[in-house]
Design a protein around this motif. Structure first.
Motif, PDB file in Angstrom:
ATOM      1  N   GLY A   1       0.818  -1.202   0.000  1.00  0.00           N
ATOM      2  CA  GLY A   1       0.000   0.000   0.000  1.00  0.00           C
ATOM      3  C   GLY A   1       0.852   1.252   0.000  1.00  0.00           C
ATOM      4  O   GLY A   1       2.074   1.199   0.137  1.00  0.00           O
ATOM      5  N   GLY A   2       0.205   2.400  -0.169  1.00  0.00           N
ATOM      6  CA  GLY A   2       0.931   3.661  -0.173  1.00  0.00           C
ATOM      7  C   GLY A   2       0.075   4.783  -0.687  1.00  0.00           C
ATOM      8  O   GLY A   2      -1.149   4.645  -0.816  1.00  0.00           O
ATOM      9  N   SER A   3       0.720   5.889  -0.978  1.00  0.00           N
ATOM     10  CA  SER A   3       0.029   7.074  -1.485  1.00  0.00           C
ATOM     11  C   SER A   3       0.480   7.359  -2.904  1.00  0.00           C
ATOM     12  O   SER A   3       1.678   7.373  -3.186  1.00  0.00           O
ATOM     13  CB  SER A   3       0.347   8.270  -0.589  1.00  0.00           C
ATOM     14  OG  SER A   3      -0.106   8.061   0.724  1.00  0.00           O
TER      15      SER A   3
ATOM     16  N   SER B   1      -0.336   3.831 -10.177  1.00  0.00           N
ATOM     17  CA  SER B   1      -0.498   2.388  -9.997  1.00  0.00           C
ATOM     18  C   SER B   1       0.129   1.933  -8.685  1.00  0.00           C
ATOM     19  O   SER B   1       1.085   2.550  -8.196  1.00  0.00           O
ATOM     20  CB  SER B   1       0.166   1.628 -11.148  1.00  0.00           C
ATOM     21  OG  SER B   1      -0.418   1.942 -12.386  1.00  0.00           O
ATOM     22  N   LEU B   2      -0.420   0.884  -8.144  1.00  0.00           N
ATOM     23  CA  LEU B   2       0.146   0.206  -6.987  1.00  0.00           C
ATOM     24  C   LEU B   2      -0.059  -1.291  -7.157  1.00  0.00           C
ATOM     25  O   LEU B   2      -1.019  -1.719  -7.812  1.00  0.00           O
ATOM     26  CB  LEU B   2      -0.531   0.656  -5.690  1.00  0.00           C
ATOM     27  CG  LEU B   2      -0.151   2.018  -5.111  1.00  0.00           C
ATOM     28  CD1 LEU B   2      -1.062   2.357  -3.931  1.00  0.00           C
ATOM     29  CD2 LEU B   2       1.299   2.044  -4.681  1.00  0.00           C
TER      30      LEU B   2
ATOM     31  N   ARG C   1      -9.289  -2.041 -14.570  1.00  0.00           N
ATOM     32  CA  ARG C   1      -8.232  -1.264 -13.899  1.00  0.00           C
ATOM     33  C   ARG C   1      -7.423  -2.125 -12.924  1.00  0.00           C
ATOM     34  O   ARG C   1      -6.222  -1.904 -12.751  1.00  0.00           O
ATOM     35  CB  ARG C   1      -8.834  -0.091 -13.128  1.00  0.00           C
ATOM     36  CG  ARG C   1      -9.599   0.889 -13.979  1.00  0.00           C
ATOM     37  CD  ARG C   1      -9.983   2.138 -13.182  1.00  0.00           C
ATOM     38  NE  ARG C   1     -10.844   1.845 -12.058  1.00  0.00           N
ATOM     39  CZ  ARG C   1     -10.561   2.169 -10.795  1.00  0.00           C
ATOM     40  NH1 ARG C   1      -9.418   2.769 -10.502  1.00  0.00           N
ATOM     41  NH2 ARG C   1     -11.424   1.892  -9.819  1.00  0.00           N
ATOM     42  N   PHE C   2      -8.082  -3.077 -12.275  1.00  0.00           N
ATOM     43  CA  PHE C   2      -7.423  -3.937 -11.290  1.00  0.00           C
ATOM     44  C   PHE C   2      -7.287  -5.353 -11.860  1.00  0.00           C
ATOM     45  O   PHE C   2      -8.176  -5.836 -12.573  1.00  0.00           O
ATOM     46  CB  PHE C   2      -8.233  -4.006 -10.004  1.00  0.00           C
ATOM     47  CG  PHE C   2      -8.260  -2.730  -9.193  1.00  0.00           C
ATOM     48  CD1 PHE C   2      -7.800  -1.526  -9.709  1.00  0.00           C
ATOM     49  CD2 PHE C   2      -8.779  -2.730  -7.909  1.00  0.00           C
ATOM     50  CE1 PHE C   2      -7.832  -0.354  -8.976  1.00  0.00           C
ATOM     51  CE2 PHE C   2      -8.818  -1.566  -7.152  1.00  0.00           C
ATOM     52  CZ  PHE C   2      -8.350  -0.383  -7.691  1.00  0.00           C
ATOM     53  N   THR C   3      -6.201  -6.023 -11.492  1.00  0.00           N
ATOM     54  CA  THR C   3      -5.970  -7.393 -11.941  1.00  0.00           C
ATOM     55  C   THR C   3      -5.453  -8.219 -10.770  1.00  0.00           C
ATOM     56  O   THR C   3      -4.493  -7.821 -10.099  1.00  0.00           O
ATOM     57  CB  THR C   3      -4.931  -7.441 -13.068  1.00  0.00           C
ATOM     58  OG1 THR C   3      -5.344  -6.589 -14.139  1.00  0.00           O
ATOM     59  CG2 THR C   3      -4.779  -8.863 -13.589  1.00  0.00           C
ATOM     60  N   VAL C   4      -6.096  -9.366 -10.540  1.00  0.00           N
ATOM     61  CA  VAL C   4      -5.633 -10.292  -9.509  1.00  0.00           C
ATOM     62  C   VAL C   4      -4.841 -11.403 -10.159  1.00  0.00           C
ATOM     63  O   VAL C   4      -5.137 -11.822 -11.287  1.00  0.00           O
ATOM     64  CB  VAL C   4      -6.781 -10.885  -8.683  1.00  0.00           C
ATOM     65  CG1 VAL C   4      -7.426  -9.802  -7.838  1.00  0.00           C
ATOM     66  CG2 VAL C   4      -7.804 -11.545  -9.562  1.00  0.00           C
TER      67      VAL C   4
ATOM     68  N   MET D   1      -3.154  -2.622  -9.342  1.00  0.00           N
ATOM     69  CA  MET D   1      -4.148  -1.549  -9.428  1.00  0.00           C
ATOM     70  C   MET D   1      -3.602  -0.447 -10.318  1.00  0.00           C
ATOM     71  O   MET D   1      -2.588   0.181  -9.979  1.00  0.00           O
ATOM     72  CB  MET D   1      -4.478  -1.008  -8.040  1.00  0.00           C
ATOM     73  CG  MET D   1      -4.945  -2.081  -7.067  1.00  0.00           C
ATOM     74  SD  MET D   1      -5.475  -1.415  -5.477  1.00  0.00           S
ATOM     75  CE  MET D   1      -3.921  -0.784  -4.854  1.00  0.00           C
ATOM     76  N   ASP D   2      -4.231  -0.241 -11.443  1.00  0.00           N
ATOM     77  CA  ASP D   2      -3.825   0.786 -12.403  1.00  0.00           C
ATOM     78  C   ASP D   2      -4.903   1.854 -12.519  1.00  0.00           C
ATOM     79  O   ASP D   2      -6.051   1.632 -12.157  1.00  0.00           O
ATOM     80  CB  ASP D   2      -3.570   0.150 -13.773  1.00  0.00           C
ATOM     81  CG  ASP D   2      -2.451  -0.866 -13.742  1.00  0.00           C
ATOM     82  OD1 ASP D   2      -2.613  -1.947 -14.345  1.00  0.00           O
ATOM     83  OD2 ASP D   2      -1.411  -0.579 -13.117  1.00  0.00           O
ATOM     84  N   ASN D   3      -4.493   3.001 -13.049  1.00  0.00           N
ATOM     85  CA  ASN D   3      -5.423   4.116 -13.237  1.00  0.00           C
ATOM     86  C   ASN D   3      -6.225   4.377 -11.956  1.00  0.00           C
ATOM     87  O   ASN D   3      -7.460   4.471 -11.985  1.00  0.00           O
ATOM     88  CB  ASN D   3      -6.369   3.837 -14.405  1.00  0.00           C
ATOM     89  CG  ASN D   3      -7.182   5.053 -14.799  1.00  0.00           C
ATOM     90  OD1 ASN D   3      -6.804   6.193 -14.518  1.00  0.00           O
ATOM     91  ND2 ASN D   3      -8.317   4.817 -15.436  1.00  0.00           N
TER      92      ASN D   3
END
Length: 127
Positions: free
Chosen positions: A9-11, A17-18, A66-69, A82-84
């Motif tokens: 996690g983060g800002s 993206s994270l 936007r998200f991919t598992v 997690m993109d965009n």
């Protein structure tokens, strides 16, 4: 017992993206689903994505595209790319493990079917 530990996690700024990781340990042989959930202040916990051991994935509409598992070959680590990212994605993110072999839609995104939970990792997205 199964233990889960989230990291990554983060800002970030909007559009960034994270990649979150969820490390599993313990008796993981009886785990079939790994779900990703998030909870923003004053909101209910929301299921956003899940992956079955067979690779089947499920996403809530708000993160589709936007998200991919994904998961590693040993299924000891699961990932949430997690993109965009958008400001509305700001929340505490949790991974959770379910011993249910099959969950009919939308069961895999419901917290009630998950037994083991990580401690959470904060994601903050600024505009």
């Amino acid at each position: 017992q199964v233990q889960l530990v989230e990291s990554g996690g983060g800002s970030v700024q909007a559009g960034g993206s994270l990649r979150l990781s969820c490390a599993l340990s313990g008796n993981i042989g009886g785990i079939y689903y790994l779900g990703w959930f998030r909870q923003a202040p004053d909101k209910e916990r929301e299921g956003i994505a899940a992956i079955h051991n067979d690779g089947t994935t499920t996403y809530v509409d708000s993160v589709k595209g936007r998200f991919t598992v994904s998961q590693d070959n040993k299924k000891t680590t699961r990932f949430l790319e997690m993109d965009n990212l958008k400001p509305e994605d700001t929340a505490m993110y949790y991974c959770a493990a379910s011993p249910w072999m099959y969950l009919e839609w939308p069961g895999s995104l419901s917290p009630r079917w998950y037994t083991y939970w990580g401690q959470g990792t904060q994601v903050s997205v600024s505009s």
